[in-house]
Scaffold this active site. Structure first.
Site, short mmCIF file in Angstrom:
data_model
loop_
_atom_site.label_atom_id
_atom_site.label_comp_id
_atom_site.label_asym_id
_atom_site.label_seq_id
_atom_site.Cartn_x
_atom_site.Cartn_y
_atom_site.Cartn_z
N ASP A 169 -11.37 -8.57 2.97
CA ASP A 169 -12.57 -8.40 2.14
C ASP A 169 -12.23 -8.66 0.67
O ASP A 169 -11.21 -8.18 0.16
CB ASP A 169 -13.04 -6.94 2.32
N GLU A 175 -11.98 -13.65 2.65
CA GLU A 175 -13.32 -13.70 2.08
C GLU A 175 -13.12 -13.89 0.58
O GLU A 175 -12.87 -12.93 -0.15
CB GLU A 175 -14.10 -12.41 2.33
#
Ligand code: GLC
Length: 533
Positions: free
Chosen positions: A199, A261
């Site tokens: 993330d 990401e």
């Protein structure tokens, strides 16, 4: 002979959003046993791997992207035994499991942050986060969710939170933070996971001087592909972190992967995350954001392939995820519509039929591209965004923090419809669902689509089978003259963006088409065809 360790190079990876996939106990919130029970569905669909959004203990201020304990399972979703069962059952079915790792920030309820608050200014506990003194916020940075990125504690210090106030940013200059995440990686690798979706991978390291940055708050940070990166994103220091993680993963058998990401541009900069000694893949957000025009798509495809080829990494493709408006709705707006931070009843509404037609064509185009593709749960049902959700149900922190300027991401996170006539459309045993499901969703339910020729589910299932059979994930793109068309191995892929139907070359044998061809065997507007030559 392709090594099994390289499975990820052409894998189709399906994102499960645990809150909304399947609810086993009827509390309206999805859970791990629910997911395990529905894994055969993913096997039948024909994907290679499943990425699970966070299921860790969390106060859920950002739907689990606020992690209070990286080594556990939130009781809402089950327990560690349920995670073990899920991993084992996936492996039995031949599916890989990728879990979400959130290293940029913890939850404010994480033991470390609680200890930092208790220990006070100047303590080693505060050194794990980014605390600063001062009467004013230390700089002008804005939170991605709106408002200042700094919050004051009762003792007068400020802490940085690039996201919600309940998500304090970790200090990655602190060796203890680095050690902790290496241990967390090992914890899940030892339990058998096949990889991690990382993330906000471009955010961990901040510019040392915390230089002011006034551009509007967005995860893209007002990126100028030609200029230097903003002081909170894509700093050079992130790369050595991923190199150290790669060394850990390489000690495990079977090909364990890291996927970034990272909202980074241009493609050549993003490719730096997937150099041979770093991560394996990075999400291709420029592809997701490309407009529905042949020029935009051709240029993003070419740039992505070139940038990744240069570092020997597979290119990835994605159209939907839990942070963006579903592509079946996004593509129902006029070409040129800018990125939308959610849609509500008072906003312009998409043309649903056009959106679904284009979404099916877009998916068939994507699944013909070489590399690895990411699917978001429900897109195989042609599921649209919930574009008329009453505002009182909204949970995305962006809704409140933006002062209601952004509807937020709840519209793409609505629990899935499995059975048209069951309570909660079969999401769970009760008529309960943490976000309301639109009254029109029966038609999208899985049981209305399985075995039904032409349904979106059958389109996806057939496409995934053909993709495998023809080795499209391992092929290449050779553009053809004329219409938007390319060859990948022995398959010709044609998408018609124009107003007039397009003829296929003589002798082409249609393998699959996103909508029926016209009476003369031509490709209609907004349709993709795969044909054998
Ligand atoms: C990523 C996640 C998003 C989350 C944010 C903060 O962008 O995909 O859902 O809100 O990180 O963790």
């Amino acid at each position: 002979m392709v090594q099994n360790d390289e499975w990820w190079r052409d894998a189709v990876i399906y994102q499960v959003y645990p809150r909304s996939f399947a609810d086993s106990d009827g509390d309206g919130m999805g859970d791990l046993p629910g997911i395990t029970g529905r894994l055969p569905h993913l096997r039948e669909l024909g994907v290679d791997a499943v990425w699970l959004s966070p299921f860790y203990p969390s106060p859920q201020h950002d739907a689990g992207y606020d992690v209070a304990d990286y080594r556990g399972v939130d009781p809402r979703f089950g327990d560690l035994g349920d995670a073990d069962k899920l991993i084992a059952e996936a492996h039995n079915l031949g599916l890989k499991i990728i879990v979400d790792l959130v290293p940029n920030h913890t939850s404010s309820e994480h033991a470390w942050f609680q200890a930092a608050l208790a220990a006070g200014p100047g303590s080693p506990e505060r050194e794990r986060y980014i605390f600063r003194d001062g009467d004013e916020p230390p700089n002008s940075w804005q939170s991605v969710f709106g408002g200042s990125a700094w919050e004051r504690t009762p003792d007068g210090q400020w802490y940085l939170h690039l996201f919600d106030v309940s998500q304090p940013d970790l200090n990655w200059d602190n060796p203890e933070v680095r050690e902790e995440f290496l241990a967390v990686l090992r914890f899940w690798l030892d339990r058998g996971v096949d990889g991690f979706r990382v993330d906000v991978a471009h955010g961990l390291v901040k510019d040392k001087n915390l230089t002011d940055w006034t551009t509007a708050s967005t995860i893209l940070g007002g990126l100028d592909p030609a200029g230097p990166p903003p002081p909170m994103w894509d700093q050079e220091g992130v790369h050595e972190i991923y190199q150290s993680w790669r060394q850990v993963l390489d000690q495990y058998p079977g090909g364990r992967i890291l996927v970034a990401e990272a909202w980074v541009a241009p493609a050549s900069r993003l490719a730096r995350y997937v150099r041979p000694d770093e991560m394996h893949q990075a999400f291709n957000f420029p592809y997701l954001e490309a407009q529905w025009t042949p020029a935009a798509l051709r240029s993003v495809i070419d740039e992505s392939l070139a940038a990744n080829d240069a570092v020997g990494a597979p290119t990835t493709w994605v159209l939907s995820n839990h942070d963006v408006v579903r592509h079946a709705s996004r593509l129902g707006f006029p070409v040129g519509t800018p990125r939308m931070p959610g849609i509500g009843a008072g906003d312009p509404q998409p043309d649903a039929a056009l959106g679904l037609r284009r979404a099916r064509a877009a998916t068939l185009l994507m699944l013909a591209l070489p590399g690895s593709a990411y699917l978001y749960q429900g897109e195989e049902l042609g599921l649209p965004e919930h574009t008329t959700m009453p505002d009182e149900f909204r949970e995305d922190p962006a809704w409140e923090r933006s002062g209601h300027a952004e509807r937020g991401r709840d519209g793409c996170r609505v629990p899935l419809p499995w059975e048209a006539d069951a309570p909660s459309y079969g999401f769970g045993p009760a008529d309960a669902s943490w976000l309301p499901q639109p009254a029109t969703w029966a038609e999208f339910a899985l049981d209305r689509q399985q075995g039904v020729a032409g349904s979106t589910w059958e389109l996806y299932r057939t496409a995934l089978g053909l993709r495998r059979e023809h080795g499209l994930g391992r092929g290449g793109v050779t553009w053809q003259d004329g219409a938007f068309a390319f060859r990948n191995g022995d398959v010709l892929v044609v998408t018609n963006f124009g107003a007039d139907a397009v003829a296929l070359p003589a002798g082409a044998r249609v393998l699959l088409s996103s909508e029926p061809l016209d009476d003369d065997g031509r490709v209609p507007t907004d349709v993709t065809v795969w044909a054998a030559l």
